[in-house]
Scaffold this motif. Sequence first.
Motif, PDB file in Angstrom:
ATOM      1  N   ALA A  40       1.386   6.866   0.011  1.00 11.70           N
ATOM      2  CA  ALA A  40       0.310   5.871  -0.004  1.00 11.70           C
ATOM      3  C   ALA A  40      -0.123   5.712  -1.455  1.00 11.70           C
ATOM      4  O   ALA A  40      -0.448   6.695  -2.131  1.00 11.70           O
ATOM      5  CB  ALA A  40      -0.862   6.329   0.854  1.00 11.70           C
ATOM      6  N   GLU A  82      -3.162  -0.889  -4.669  1.00 13.24           N
ATOM      7  CA  GLU A  82      -2.154  -1.769  -4.078  1.00 13.24           C
ATOM      8  C   GLU A  82      -1.334  -2.474  -5.162  1.00 13.24           C
ATOM      9  O   GLU A  82      -1.839  -2.749  -6.252  1.00 13.24           O
ATOM     10  CB  GLU A  82      -2.800  -2.809  -3.159  1.00 13.24           C
ATOM     11  CG  GLU A  82      -3.251  -2.212  -1.854  1.00 13.24           C
ATOM     12  CD  GLU A  82      -3.549  -3.259  -0.794  1.00 13.24           C
ATOM     13  OE1 GLU A  82      -3.455  -4.480  -1.061  1.00 13.24           O
ATOM     14  OE2 GLU A  82      -3.877  -2.845   0.331  1.00 13.24           O
ATOM     15  N   SER A 121       0.781  -1.233   0.000  1.00 11.87           N
ATOM     16  CA  SER A 121       0.000   0.000   0.000  1.00 11.87           C
ATOM     17  C   SER A 121       0.816   1.288   0.000  1.00 11.87           C
ATOM     18  O   SER A 121       0.243   2.379  -0.120  1.00 11.87           O
ATOM     19  CB  SER A 121      -0.934   0.014   1.206  1.00 11.87           C
ATOM     20  OG  SER A 121      -0.189  -0.070   2.401  1.00 11.87           O
TER      21      SER A 121
END
Length: 121
Positions: A87, A91, A46
């Motif tokens: 971030a 993913e 992530s």
Amino acid sequence: MDENQENAGRGPARSGPRDSLFLLTNLSSIDGTPLGRARVRNLSASGLMADCERGVPAGLRVQFDLRGIGQVRGSVVWSRDDRIGIAFDVEIDPQLARRPISVHDSRSAIPDYLRQRRLTR
């Protein structure tokens, strides 16, 4: 030094396993403005932590290429001096960045003009 003091200089705690590694990449903003080189130190599905050539502000949307993964986009969630945490928007599989680079067809990796040709008589 206890664990709280040791972690005080880091960004927000992240869940999930992180891999320590050393990858180089070039950061840019989403609109393509170059932000300099970054050395990826920790990578998870992530997000990542990286050392940058210069400060990159928290909140900035960035994009970059990661070896074995390709183009990645995300947001700088924390920034301290020349170190940042990003971030990811989507993913990734961090193990892909660790795989050795190999060429299945070595002929396709070499441009035609550099290939040795056998002379026929």
